[in-house]
Write an enzyme that holds these catalytic residues in place. Structure first.
Site, PDB file in Angstrom:
ATOM      1  N   GLY A 173      -9.007   1.374  15.493  1.00 28.49           N
ATOM      2  CA  GLY A 173     -10.386   0.377  15.816  1.00 28.49           C
ATOM      3  C   GLY A 173     -10.992  -1.233  15.116  1.00 28.49           C
ATOM      4  O   GLY A 173     -11.464  -2.085  15.369  1.00 28.49           O
ATOM      5  N   GLY A 198      -0.500   4.441  20.571  1.00 31.13           N
ATOM      6  CA  GLY A 198      -0.068   4.881  21.201  1.00 31.13           C
ATOM      7  C   GLY A 198       0.962   5.824  20.554  1.00 31.13           C
ATOM      8  O   GLY A 198       0.950   6.122  19.871  1.00 31.13           O
ATOM      9  N   GLY A 236      -1.617  10.701 -11.455  1.00 29.90           N
ATOM     10  CA  GLY A 236      -0.617   9.865 -10.942  1.00 29.90           C
ATOM     11  C   GLY A 236      -1.148   8.288 -11.566  1.00 29.90           C
ATOM     12  O   GLY A 236      -2.275   7.529 -11.609  1.00 29.90           O
ATOM     13  N   HIS A 271       0.340 -29.161 -19.198  1.00 26.66           N
ATOM     14  CA  HIS A 271      -0.431 -28.716 -20.228  1.00 26.66           C
ATOM     15  C   HIS A 271      -1.634 -28.989 -20.135  1.00 26.66           C
ATOM     16  O   HIS A 271      -2.221 -30.297 -19.606  1.00 26.66           O
ATOM     17  CB  HIS A 271      -0.208 -29.398 -21.897  1.00 26.66           C
ATOM     18  CG  HIS A 271      -0.115 -28.869 -22.947  1.00 26.66           C
ATOM     19  ND1 HIS A 271       0.414 -27.525 -23.016  1.00 26.66           N
ATOM     20  CD2 HIS A 271      -1.339 -29.318 -23.830  1.00 26.66           C
ATOM     21  CE1 HIS A 271      -0.686 -27.448 -24.520  1.00 26.66           C
ATOM     22  NE2 HIS A 271      -1.629 -28.522 -25.086  1.00 26.66           N
TER      23      HIS A 271
HETATM   24  P1  FAD Z   1      -0.527   0.279   8.216  1.00 27.83           P
HETATM   25  O1  FAD Z   1      -0.924  -1.100   6.581  1.00 27.83           O
HETATM   26  O2  FAD Z   1      -0.211   0.822   7.252  1.00 27.83           O
HETATM   27  O3  FAD Z   1      -0.857  -0.045   9.130  1.00 27.83           O
HETATM   28  C1  FAD Z   1      -0.265   0.907  10.041  1.00 27.83           C
HETATM   29  C2  FAD Z   1      -1.516   0.532  10.887  1.00 27.83           C
HETATM   30  O4  FAD Z   1      -0.641   1.445  12.530  1.00 27.83           O
HETATM   31  C3  FAD Z   1      -2.870   1.688  10.881  1.00 27.83           C
HETATM   32  O5  FAD Z   1      -3.639   0.652  11.430  1.00 27.83           O
HETATM   33  C4  FAD Z   1      -3.058   3.023  11.933  1.00 27.83           C
HETATM   34  O6  FAD Z   1      -3.858   2.777  11.798  1.00 27.83           O
HETATM   35  C5  FAD Z   1      -1.997   1.833  12.952  1.00 27.83           C
HETATM   36  N1  FAD Z   1      -1.258   2.838  13.849  1.00 27.83           N
HETATM   37  C6  FAD Z   1      -0.308   4.314  13.426  1.00 27.83           C
HETATM   38  N2  FAD Z   1      -0.596   4.794  14.415  1.00 27.83           N
HETATM   39  C7  FAD Z   1      -0.624   4.401  15.346  1.00 27.83           C
HETATM   40  C8  FAD Z   1      -0.343   4.584  16.383  1.00 27.83           C
HETATM   41  N3  FAD Z   1       0.370   5.393  16.926  1.00 27.83           N
HETATM   42  N4  FAD Z   1      -1.056   3.943  17.753  1.00 27.83           N
HETATM   43  C9  FAD Z   1      -2.019   2.753  17.360  1.00 27.83           C
HETATM   44  N5  FAD Z   1      -2.487   2.732  15.507  1.00 27.83           N
HETATM   45  C10 FAD Z   1      -0.890   3.096  15.469  1.00 27.83           C
HETATM   46  N6  FAD Z   1      -0.127  -3.911  -0.972  1.00 27.83           N
HETATM   47  C11 FAD Z   1       0.107  -4.882  -1.382  1.00 27.83           C
HETATM   48  O7  FAD Z   1       1.363  -5.534  -1.259  1.00 27.83           O
HETATM   49  N7  FAD Z   1      -0.427  -5.384  -2.372  1.00 27.83           N
HETATM   50  C12 FAD Z   1      -1.678  -5.014  -2.745  1.00 27.83           C
HETATM   51  O8  FAD Z   1      -2.624  -5.691  -3.419  1.00 27.83           O
HETATM   52  C13 FAD Z   1      -2.076  -3.355  -2.093  1.00 27.83           C
HETATM   53  N8  FAD Z   1      -3.383  -2.511  -2.586  1.00 27.83           N
HETATM   54  C14 FAD Z   1      -2.895  -1.479  -2.359  1.00 27.83           C
HETATM   55  C15 FAD Z   1      -4.177  -0.944  -1.984  1.00 27.83           C
HETATM   56  C16 FAD Z   1      -4.426   0.845  -1.942  1.00 27.83           C
HETATM   57  C17 FAD Z   1      -5.552   1.261  -1.956  1.00 27.83           C
HETATM   58  C18 FAD Z   1      -3.690   0.594  -1.306  1.00 27.83           C
HETATM   59  C19 FAD Z   1      -4.008   2.106  -0.173  1.00 27.83           C
HETATM   60  C20 FAD Z   1      -2.449   0.332  -0.171  1.00 27.83           C
HETATM   61  C21 FAD Z   1      -2.144  -1.249  -1.163  1.00 27.83           C
HETATM   62  N9  FAD Z   1      -1.261  -1.976  -1.096  1.00 27.83           N
HETATM   63  C22 FAD Z   1      -0.807  -2.954  -1.433  1.00 27.83           C
HETATM   64  C23 FAD Z   1       0.324  -1.247   0.300  1.00 27.83           C
HETATM   65  C24 FAD Z   1      -0.206  -2.001   1.337  1.00 27.83           C
HETATM   66  O9  FAD Z   1      -1.744  -1.427   1.963  1.00 27.83           O
HETATM   67  C25 FAD Z   1       0.464  -1.798   2.831  1.00 27.83           C
HETATM   68  O10 FAD Z   1       2.025  -1.599   2.348  1.00 27.83           O
HETATM   69  C26 FAD Z   1       1.076  -2.010   3.512  1.00 27.83           C
HETATM   70  O11 FAD Z   1      -0.108  -1.660   5.170  1.00 27.83           O
HETATM   71  C27 FAD Z   1       1.601  -1.393   4.979  1.00 27.83           C
HETATM   72  O12 FAD Z   1       1.436  -2.732   5.657  1.00 27.83           O
HETATM   73  P2  FAD Z   1       2.152  -1.741   7.623  1.00 27.83           P
HETATM   74  O13 FAD Z   1       1.700  -3.121   8.680  1.00 27.83           O
HETATM   75  O14 FAD Z   1       3.133  -1.500   7.019  1.00 27.83           O
HETATM   76  O15 FAD Z   1       0.756  -0.541   7.719  1.00 27.83           O
HETATM   77  P1  NAI Z   2       2.877   5.133  -7.299  1.00 28.49           P
HETATM   78  O1  NAI Z   2       4.280   5.418  -6.751  1.00 28.49           O
HETATM   79  O2  NAI Z   2       2.903   3.531  -7.497  1.00 28.49           O
HETATM   80  O3  NAI Z   2       2.584   6.096  -8.295  1.00 28.49           O
HETATM   81  C1  NAI Z   2       2.781   7.670  -8.354  1.00 28.49           C
HETATM   82  C2  NAI Z   2       2.584   8.056  -9.709  1.00 28.49           C
HETATM   83  O4  NAI Z   2       2.017   9.175  -9.072  1.00 28.49           O
HETATM   84  C3  NAI Z   2       4.303   7.638 -10.501  1.00 28.49           C
HETATM   85  O5  NAI Z   2       3.664   7.097 -11.696  1.00 28.49           O
HETATM   86  C4  NAI Z   2       4.085   8.854 -10.090  1.00 28.49           C
HETATM   87  O6  NAI Z   2       5.331  10.076 -11.660  1.00 28.49           O
HETATM   88  C5  NAI Z   2       3.177   9.700 -10.873  1.00 28.49           C
HETATM   89  N1  NAI Z   2       3.007  11.010  -9.782  1.00 28.49           N
HETATM   90  C6  NAI Z   2       3.709  11.547  -8.668  1.00 28.49           C
HETATM   91  N2  NAI Z   2       3.501  13.548  -8.707  1.00 28.49           N
HETATM   92  C7  NAI Z   2       2.774  13.752  -9.867  1.00 28.49           C
HETATM   93  C8  NAI Z   2       2.132  14.753  -9.992  1.00 28.49           C
HETATM   94  N3  NAI Z   2       2.187  15.969  -9.077  1.00 28.49           N
HETATM   95  N4  NAI Z   2       1.172  15.001 -11.374  1.00 28.49           N
HETATM   96  C9  NAI Z   2       1.134  13.875 -12.224  1.00 28.49           C
HETATM   97  N5  NAI Z   2       1.636  12.485 -11.535  1.00 28.49           N
HETATM   98  C10 NAI Z   2       1.727  11.966 -10.722  1.00 28.49           C
HETATM   99  O7  NAI Z   2       1.989   5.523  -5.772  1.00 28.49           O
HETATM  100  P2  NAI Z   2       0.215   5.507  -5.287  1.00 28.49           P
HETATM  101  O8  NAI Z   2      -0.221   4.636  -7.090  1.00 28.49           O
HETATM  102  O9  NAI Z   2      -0.268   6.672  -4.842  1.00 28.49           O
HETATM  103  O10 NAI Z   2       0.877   4.227  -4.923  1.00 28.49           O
HETATM  104  C11 NAI Z   2       1.108   3.971  -3.620  1.00 28.49           C
HETATM  105  C12 NAI Z   2       2.065   3.036  -2.969  1.00 28.49           C
HETATM  106  O11 NAI Z   2       0.882   2.004  -2.541  1.00 28.49           O
HETATM  107  C13 NAI Z   2       2.983   2.283  -3.388  1.00 28.49           C
HETATM  108  O12 NAI Z   2       3.694   2.840  -4.474  1.00 28.49           O
HETATM  109  C14 NAI Z   2       2.915   0.890  -4.395  1.00 28.49           C
HETATM  110  O13 NAI Z   2       3.433   0.670  -3.327  1.00 28.49           O
HETATM  111  C15 NAI Z   2       1.296   0.230  -2.683  1.00 28.49           C
HETATM  112  N6  NAI Z   2      -0.032   0.099  -3.490  1.00 28.49           N
HETATM  113  C16 NAI Z   2       0.978  -1.226  -3.644  1.00 28.49           C
HETATM  114  C17 NAI Z   2      -0.288  -2.004  -5.091  1.00 28.49           C
HETATM  115  C18 NAI Z   2      -0.111  -2.907  -4.989  1.00 28.49           C
HETATM  116  O14 NAI Z   2       0.923  -4.059  -4.748  1.00 28.49           O
HETATM  117  N7  NAI Z   2      -1.134  -3.778  -5.562  1.00 28.49           N
HETATM  118  C19 NAI Z   2      -1.421  -1.517  -5.153  1.00 28.49           C
HETATM  119  C20 NAI Z   2      -2.187   0.104  -4.346  1.00 28.49           C
HETATM  120  C21 NAI Z   2      -1.162   0.578  -4.099  1.00 28.49           C
END
Ligand code: FAD
Ligand code: NAI
Length: 471
Positions: free
Chosen positions: A39, A118, A184, A450
């Site tokens: 949405g 989709g 984690g 600087h």
């Molecule tokens: P997504 O962003 O997951 O998008 C996929 C989309 O596809 C979704 O909107 C979903 O609804 C849609 N979809 C799925 N199946 C279907 C279907 N069959 N039909 C239609 N639509 C569908 N990454 C960073 O680089 N920097 C960050 O600071 C960062 N912070 C994060 C913080 C959190 C709390 C989380 C959870 C993730 C964070 N990430 C961050 C990771 C980042 O959000 C993802 O790597 C990124 O969104 C991936 O992009 P994507 O387009 O592959 O997938």
């Molecule tokens: P993560 O892979 O960063 O960390 C998961 C952690 O959980 C690891 O340290 C692992 O050792 C630990 N773990 C796994 N199983 C466990 C268990 N049973 N008990 C205790 N600890 C356990 O995954 P996270 O933090 O969930 O984030 C998912 C992804 O989202 C990241 O890999 C990242 O790519 C993306 N992300 C990126 C951000 C950014 O770029 N700033 C911010 C938030 C998410």
């Protein structure tokens, strides 16, 4: 209505991978649709990821500074308090502004935004179950799967998104918990743990591994943990979670045990955040029906041109292998569209930065020291602490350090690791250096203004082959 007309490209998923692929494809003159079921455009990143988390991180940091540091900085306020509802409103404003912005960009570039889920029914056909209840069939020459990822579940931890939450619930808590456990100590756990810890929750991170930061450079992980501890966060490393259940009082009983075995203990808290990683999302996508192969972790298997084993279907972003990062998804989205149009594309996986948006920020690119060692590279290291950087001292924000790793023979920068104020911006210089094959001397001989924080990066580079000036 788009039904009936044939597309060059149908992108499934409107996250940073999918919407960027759709914009690029349309810019290249391909007739393009982007199908999104939630949405709103922007995917995980804009709706429940990068953007809302960074809004809460920024504002909780401002509160923390006002609460803990204003007085020593010569600013006195009385009656300081958190208005959580208003903080959430600010977060929602940033999200809705940006998702509507993406919708505008699709329109501007003449890519159709199709609201619905989709399903791939044939190698050249996507059936959309519209959010309005109607079904439509899209014929297309190419399909790009960009369906992203979802939080990994953990057996024994019953998520209700109220007291036992994933990142999604943790971005929308209705009140500040008094106590919180984060399962984690990776990126999500440390970012969102920081948010609630700064706002007053007594926060403990339970991590299975012996270090935080999910694979970051070992020296940096130690320094990072120490910094967070100083801010009041508690850590239980080398500890595994057995279960987390809501008890009759509405609190959460979290049962943990040392990873190497030993006595179990039950920790009772107000809120428990499950953040042990994310897994690819391909539910109801129809992969089986058309025979698209996935690996053991459920990730769609692709070749270097993002092609799956079905020639007309490509996949990008979190749903394929590689770091789950928004900018990685975007790079792949652009490359996939270019491969379709021109047969050429480019993603340099050696130069993808990682940033953790805590305070101080943590950022890195390229190899860490253990990886350089494992690759048998003869390397050199240069370090420089922010305590020796004039700007960091001036603004009294000098926690952190920089570690630059170079190839001893060529002096090329092969890795850079930064903890410090503005690390997420500063890492761009290191990414550019790696992309262009710069040596550390190239950076050290480049004039940096600087007093700026970026002088610390220059000096860390200098320290790899010579002595730093200010340390
Ligand atoms: P997504 O962003 O997951 O998008 C996929 C989309 O596809 C979704 O909107 C979903 O609804 C849609 N979809 C799925 N199946 C279907 C279907 N069959 N039909 C239609 N639509 C569908 N990454 C960073 O680089 N920097 C960050 O600071 C960062 N912070 C994060 C913080 C959190 C709390 C989380 C959870 C993730 C964070 N990430 C961050 C990771 C980042 O959000 C993802 O790597 C990124 O969104 C991936 O992009 P994507 O387009 O592959 O997938
Ligand atoms: P993560 O892979 O960063 O960390 C998961 C952690 O959980 C690891 O340290 C692992 O050792 C630990 N773990 C796994 N199983 C466990 C268990 N049973 N008990 C205790 N600890 C356990 O995954 P996270 O933090 O969930 O984030 C998912 C992804 O989202 C990241 O890999 C990242 O790519 C993306 N992300 C990126 C951000 C950014 O770029 N700033 C911010 C938030 C998410």
């Amino acid at each position: 209505s788009p039904a009936g007309s044939e597309y060059d490209v149908v992108v499934i998923g409107g996250g940073p991978g999918g919407y960027v692929a759709a914009i690029k494809a349309a810019q290249l003159g391909l007739k393009t649709a982007c199908v999104e079921g939630r949405g709103a455009l922007g995917g995980t990143c804009l709706n429940v990821g990068c953007i809302p988390s960074k809004s809460l991180l920024h504002n909780s940091h401002l509160y923390h500074v006002a609460h803990d540091e204003f007085k020593t900085r010569g600013i006195e306020v009385t009656g300081l308090k958190v208005n959580l509802q208003q903080m959430m409103k600010q977060k929602e404003k940033s999200v809705s502004g940006l998702t509507r912005g993406v919708e505008f960009l699709l329109k501007k570039n003449k890519a159709d935004y199709i609201k619905g889920w989709g399903q791939i029914t044939k190698s050249n056909e996507v059936v959309v179950s519209g959010l309005d209840g109607a079904k439509s069939t899209l014929k297309t020459k190419n399909i790009i799967i960009a369906t992203g990822s979802e939080p990994s579940p953990f057996p024994g931890v019953d998520v209700d998104e109220k007291v036992i939450v994933t990142s999604t619930g943790a971005l929308s808590l209705e009140k500040i918990p008094e106590t919180m456990i984060v399962i984690g100590g990776g990126v999500i756990g440390l970012e969102l743990g920081s948010v609630w810890s700064r706002l007053g929750a007594k926060t403990t991170v339970v991590e299975y591994a012996d270090a935080v930061g999910a694979g970051m450079d070992a020296d940096m992980a130690k320094l990072f943990q120490k910094t967070l501890q100083k801010q009041g966060m508690n850590f239980k490393l080398g500890t595994k979670v057995i279960s987390a259940k809501k008890n009759s009082a509405g609190k959460v009983d979290v049962v943990v045990e040392p990873a190497k075995g030993g006595a179990r203990e039950t920790l009772t808290v107000d809120v428990c955040l499950l953040s042990i990683g994310r897994r690819p999302f391909t539910q109801n996508l129809g992969l089986d029906a058309v025979g698209v192969k996935v690996d053991g972790k459920g990730r769609v298997i692709t070749d270097a041109e993002f092609k799956t084993n079905v020639a007309s279907i490509r996949a990008i972003g979190d749903v394929i292998a590689g770091p789950m990062l928004a900018h990685k998804s975007e790079e792949e989205g652009i490359a996939a569209a270019e491969y379709i149009k021109t047969g050429h594309g480019h993603v340099n996986y050696n130069a993808i930065p990682s940033v953790i948006y805590t305070h101080p920020e943590v950022a890195w690119v390229g190899l860490n020291e253990a990886e350089a060692k494992a690759a048998g590279i003869d390397y050199k290291i240069g370090t420089f602490p922010f305590a020796a950087n004039s700007r960091a001292k001036t603004i009294d924000d000098a926690d952190g350090s920089i570690k630059v790793i170079t190839d001893k023979k060529t002096d090329k920068i092969i890795g850079a690791h930064i903890i410090g104020p503005g690390a997420g911006e500063m890492i761009a210089e290191a990414v550019l250096a790696i992309e262009y094959g710069a040596s550390s001397e190239d950076i050290a001989r480049t004039c940096h203004a600087h007093p700026t924080l970026s002088e610390a990066f220059k000096e860390a580079c200098m320290a790899t082959y010579d002595k730093a000036i200010h340390f």
